[in-house]
Design an enzyme around this catalytic site. Sequence first.
Site, PDB file in Angstrom:
ATOM      1  N   SER A  23       3.533   7.136   2.518  1.00  0.00           N
ATOM      2  CA  SER A  23       2.632   6.420   3.346  1.00  0.00           C
ATOM      3  C   SER A  23       1.590   5.846   2.071  1.00  0.00           C
ATOM      4  O   SER A  23       1.583   6.294   1.311  1.00  0.00           O
ATOM      5  CB  SER A  23       2.338   6.642   4.459  1.00  0.00           C
ATOM      6  OG  SER A  23       1.956   5.008   5.008  1.00  0.00           O
ATOM      7  N   TYR A  64       1.454  -5.307   0.787  1.00  0.00           N
ATOM      8  CA  TYR A  64       1.827  -4.036   0.573  1.00  0.00           C
ATOM      9  C   TYR A  64       1.131  -2.861   2.049  1.00  0.00           C
ATOM     10  O   TYR A  64       2.054  -2.226   2.808  1.00  0.00           O
ATOM     11  CB  TYR A  64       1.121  -2.899  -0.492  1.00  0.00           C
ATOM     12  CG  TYR A  64       0.512  -1.933  -0.130  1.00  0.00           C
ATOM     13  CD1 TYR A  64       1.809  -1.484  -1.192  1.00  0.00           C
ATOM     14  CD2 TYR A  64      -0.439  -1.255  -0.367  1.00  0.00           C
ATOM     15  CE1 TYR A  64       1.467   0.389  -1.607  1.00  0.00           C
ATOM     16  CE2 TYR A  64      -0.828   0.562  -0.972  1.00  0.00           C
ATOM     17  CZ  TYR A  64       0.877   0.955  -1.473  1.00  0.00           C
ATOM     18  OH  TYR A  64       0.889   2.456  -1.778  1.00  0.00           O
ATOM     19  N   LYS A  96       3.741  -0.960   4.111  1.00  0.00           N
ATOM     20  CA  LYS A  96       2.912   0.782   4.468  1.00  0.00           C
ATOM     21  C   LYS A  96       3.406   0.912   5.884  1.00  0.00           C
ATOM     22  O   LYS A  96       3.817   2.485   6.602  1.00  0.00           O
ATOM     23  CB  LYS A  96       1.805   1.304   3.644  1.00  0.00           C
ATOM     24  CG  LYS A  96       2.256   1.710   2.051  1.00  0.00           C
ATOM     25  CD  LYS A  96       3.281   2.058   2.172  1.00  0.00           C
ATOM     26  CE  LYS A  96       3.758   2.292   0.518  1.00  0.00           C
ATOM     27  NZ  LYS A  96       4.619   3.418   0.037  1.00  0.00           N
TER      28      LYS A  96
HETATM   29  N1  LIG Z   1      -1.253   5.614  -6.747  1.00  0.00           N
HETATM   30  C1  LIG Z   1      -1.938   5.419  -5.871  1.00  0.00           C
HETATM   31  O1  LIG Z   1      -2.913   4.838  -5.917  1.00  0.00           O
HETATM   32  C2  LIG Z   1      -1.108   5.781  -4.390  1.00  0.00           C
HETATM   33  C3  LIG Z   1       0.172   5.667  -4.267  1.00  0.00           C
HETATM   34  N2  LIG Z   1       0.661   5.631  -2.915  1.00  0.00           N
HETATM   35  C4  LIG Z   1       1.864   5.303  -3.338  1.00  0.00           C
HETATM   36  O2  LIG Z   1       2.811   6.277  -3.833  1.00  0.00           O
HETATM   37  C5  LIG Z   1       4.446   6.016  -4.114  1.00  0.00           C
HETATM   38  C6  LIG Z   1       4.142   7.052  -5.517  1.00  0.00           C
HETATM   39  O3  LIG Z   1       3.026   6.305  -5.655  1.00  0.00           O
HETATM   40  P1  LIG Z   1       2.765   5.854  -7.350  1.00  0.00           P
HETATM   41  O4  LIG Z   1       3.243   7.653  -8.246  1.00  0.00           O
HETATM   42  O5  LIG Z   1       1.429   5.357  -7.880  1.00  0.00           O
HETATM   43  O6  LIG Z   1       3.612   5.266  -9.070  1.00  0.00           O
HETATM   44  P2  LIG Z   1       4.591   4.933 -10.054  1.00  0.00           P
HETATM   45  O7  LIG Z   1       4.454   3.635 -10.244  1.00  0.00           O
HETATM   46  O8  LIG Z   1       3.270   6.001 -10.424  1.00  0.00           O
HETATM   47  O9  LIG Z   1       5.914   5.627  -9.491  1.00  0.00           O
HETATM   48  C7  LIG Z   1       6.642   5.161  -8.150  1.00  0.00           C
HETATM   49  C8  LIG Z   1       8.002   5.503  -8.695  1.00  0.00           C
HETATM   50  O10 LIG Z   1       8.907   4.704  -8.134  1.00  0.00           O
HETATM   51  C9  LIG Z   1      10.014   4.842  -8.634  1.00  0.00           C
HETATM   52  N3  LIG Z   1      10.464   3.252  -8.146  1.00  0.00           N
HETATM   53  C10 LIG Z   1       9.991   2.351  -8.482  1.00  0.00           C
HETATM   54  N4  LIG Z   1      10.560   1.193  -7.546  1.00  0.00           N
HETATM   55  C11 LIG Z   1      11.539   1.516  -7.079  1.00  0.00           C
HETATM   56  C12 LIG Z   1      13.173   2.071  -6.766  1.00  0.00           C
HETATM   57  N5  LIG Z   1      13.442   0.266  -6.477  1.00  0.00           N
HETATM   58  N6  LIG Z   1      14.061   2.246  -6.840  1.00  0.00           N
HETATM   59  C13 LIG Z   1      14.463   4.000  -6.794  1.00  0.00           C
HETATM   60  N7  LIG Z   1      12.735   3.870  -7.962  1.00  0.00           N
HETATM   61  C14 LIG Z   1      12.244   3.245  -7.673  1.00  0.00           C
HETATM   62  C15 LIG Z   1       9.199   5.112 -10.050  1.00  0.00           C
HETATM   63  O11 LIG Z   1      10.309   4.692 -10.728  1.00  0.00           O
HETATM   64  P3  LIG Z   1      11.444   2.871 -11.732  1.00  0.00           P
HETATM   65  O12 LIG Z   1      10.140   2.875 -11.726  1.00  0.00           O
HETATM   66  O13 LIG Z   1      12.480   3.852 -12.888  1.00  0.00           O
HETATM   67  O14 LIG Z   1      11.784   2.340 -10.188  1.00  0.00           O
HETATM   68  C16 LIG Z   1       8.940   5.573  -9.808  1.00  0.00           C
HETATM   69  O15 LIG Z   1       9.466   7.244 -10.450  1.00  0.00           O
HETATM   70  C17 LIG Z   1       4.392   4.746  -3.777  1.00  0.00           C
HETATM   71  O16 LIG Z   1       5.298   5.060  -3.015  1.00  0.00           O
HETATM   72  C18 LIG Z   1       2.742   3.647  -3.559  1.00  0.00           C
HETATM   73  O17 LIG Z   1       3.205   3.241  -2.984  1.00  0.00           O
HETATM   74  C19 LIG Z   1       0.094   5.726  -1.722  1.00  0.00           C
HETATM   75  C20 LIG Z   1      -1.152   6.019  -2.018  1.00  0.00           C
HETATM   76  C21 LIG Z   1      -2.043   5.421  -3.293  1.00  0.00           C
HETATM   77  C1  LIG Z   2     -12.563   6.700  10.542  1.00  0.00           C
HETATM   78  C2  LIG Z   2     -12.958   5.876   9.496  1.00  0.00           C
HETATM   79  C3  LIG Z   2     -13.037   6.585   8.090  1.00  0.00           C
HETATM   80  C4  LIG Z   2     -12.674   5.218   7.211  1.00  0.00           C
HETATM   81  C5  LIG Z   2     -12.555   5.871   5.360  1.00  0.00           C
HETATM   82  C6  LIG Z   2     -11.785   4.731   5.062  1.00  0.00           C
HETATM   83  C7  LIG Z   2     -11.368   4.390   3.806  1.00  0.00           C
HETATM   84  C8  LIG Z   2      -9.802   3.423   3.540  1.00  0.00           C
HETATM   85  C9  LIG Z   2      -9.848   2.861   2.193  1.00  0.00           C
HETATM   86  C10 LIG Z   2      -8.709   2.193   1.539  1.00  0.00           C
HETATM   87  C11 LIG Z   2      -7.952   2.628   1.084  1.00  0.00           C
HETATM   88  C12 LIG Z   2      -6.552   2.360   0.622  1.00  0.00           C
HETATM   89  C13 LIG Z   2      -6.149   3.160  -1.073  1.00  0.00           C
HETATM   90  C14 LIG Z   2      -4.833   2.493  -1.207  1.00  0.00           C
HETATM   91  C15 LIG Z   2      -4.269   3.358  -2.031  1.00  0.00           C
HETATM   92  C16 LIG Z   2      -2.861   2.635  -2.513  1.00  0.00           C
HETATM   93  O1  LIG Z   2      -2.057   2.942  -1.658  1.00  0.00           O
HETATM   94  C17 LIG Z   2      -2.431   1.532  -3.133  1.00  0.00           C
HETATM   95  N1  LIG Z   2      -3.439   2.494  -4.319  1.00  0.00           N
HETATM   96  C18 LIG Z   2      -1.501   1.460  -4.354  1.00  0.00           C
HETATM   97  O2  LIG Z   2      -1.158   2.850  -4.485  1.00  0.00           O
END
Ligand SMILES: NC(=O)C1=CN([C@@H]2O[C@H](COP(=O)(O)OP(=O)(O)OC[C@H]3O[C@@H](n4cnc5c(N)ncnc54)[C@H](OP(=O)(O)O)[C@@H]3O)[C@@H](O)[C@H]2O)C=CC1
Ligand SMILES: CCCCCCCCCCCCCCCC(=O)[C@@H](N)CO
Length: 326
Positions: free
Chosen positions: A175, A189, A193
């Site tokens: 998530s 988004y 999630k």
């Molecule tokens: N980075 C952040 O700030 C945060 C990320 N997340 C979550 O963590 C996870 C990973 O994020 P992050 O590492 O930043 O992302 P990246 O964009 O760096 O990597 C995403 C990965 O998912 C694959 N992917 C995307 N679309 C598909 C698809 N349709 N089918 C199969 N594979 C797919 C991509 O490969 P390809 O494109 O080749 O398919 C790649 O391997 C996500 O679910 C994101 O929502 C959560 C919180 C914070």
């Molecule tokens: C008790 C209360 C405590 C509060 C703390 C609050 C902090 C919340 C911040 C929200 C952060 C959202 C990050 C999203 C990251 C993400 O998924 C994207 N970068 C897409 O990848």
Amino acid sequence: MADANLAFGTLLLLIFPLALLALLALIVRPRPVKIPLKNRHVFITGGSSGIGLALAHAAAAAESARVSILARSLDKLEEARDSIRLATGIEAAIYAADVRDFDAVKKAVDSAGPIDVLIVNQGVFVAGELEKQELSEVRFMIDVNMLGSFNVVKAALPGMKSRSDRRPVSIALMSSQAGQVGVYGYTAYSASKFGLRGMAEALQHEVIADDIHVSLIFPPDTETPGLAEETKTRPPLTSIIAASSGAMKADEVARKCFDGIKLGSFFVPCNFEGAMLAIATAGLAPQRSPLMAFVEVVAIGLMRVVALFFQWNWYGSITKFASKNK
Ligand SMILES: NC(=O)C1=CN([C@@H]2O[C@H](COP(=O)(O)OP(=O)(O)OC[C@H]3O[C@@H](n4cnc5c(N)ncnc54)[C@H](OP(=O)(O)O)[C@@H]3O)[C@@H](O)[C@H]2O)C=CC1
Ligand SMILES: CCCCCCCCCCCCCCCC(=O)[C@@H](N)CO
């Protein structure tokens, strides 16, 4: 009189918390579990980049027998496989498939063989106000993040249930902290999630009898190629609100993930703000740690106050921006 007060004080300060802890230890469900990683098959979707790639490296380093990664681009998968081989000597299996295509996912999962730790990590994110966002972008996030996760779990579940290795296994869903609190610029988004939480809670009910343990991971902003791309077009308010939680590196998040997975933790927060969010949003989530249950019960009121302060601060920023743009 003083003695009576002292006795009463001791009762409140000592006996009451201990009795509460004892009660919680009796009732927390599911029961505590340990999920071994060594010599097991870890399958990671979105394993070619960012958090997924860090997870694949960590799994290989943890002496998993097998690491499989799935993503769309074969080039990125091959690059990932090379980097994992270079760092750990382990040869990861790669599967090029789009999680939106159930048949392709099923084929990949079937040829990978029974999975012990399934990490459903793929995700896409395009930030923007709903008014400015195309519905195609909304659909894209829901399709990949939510329906894609259904496809992966549905494809892997039969093999996980009928495994010959009777040890406990794990399904972990990626998530985001934006899946615990709605954030400006993240209508689609956050919805995608938050959806995973409902799925995870219900799924845990359905698979506990098969000794399958569901984890839900909530990272903050994490330095990945995906985030670098997103920040190019992210509304300033999204960045301001997201900065309320400290940014992390992908391998730090990966470490937290496996710590949580190994304990079968339902919620897996990744940083201090995440720990507060986990308490504030505990709701009816399962909790297997008596100690964490105790902390939740004792701290939940205070965390609500902290949450209201955060909202006060965020609405302040939103109001300031709105008046500036008038
Ligand atoms: N980075 C952040 O700030 C945060 C990320 N997340 C979550 O963590 C996870 C990973 O994020 P992050 O590492 O930043 O992302 P990246 O964009 O760096 O990597 C995403 C990965 O998912 C694959 N992917 C995307 N679309 C598909 C698809 N349709 N089918 C199969 N594979 C797919 C991509 O490969 P390809 O494109 O080749 O398919 C790649 O391997 C996500 O679910 C994101 O929502 C959560 C919180 C914070
Ligand atoms: C008790 C209360 C405590 C509060 C703390 C609050 C902090 C919340 C911040 C929200 C952060 C959202 C990050 C999203 C990251 C993400 O998924 C994207 N970068 C897409 O990848």
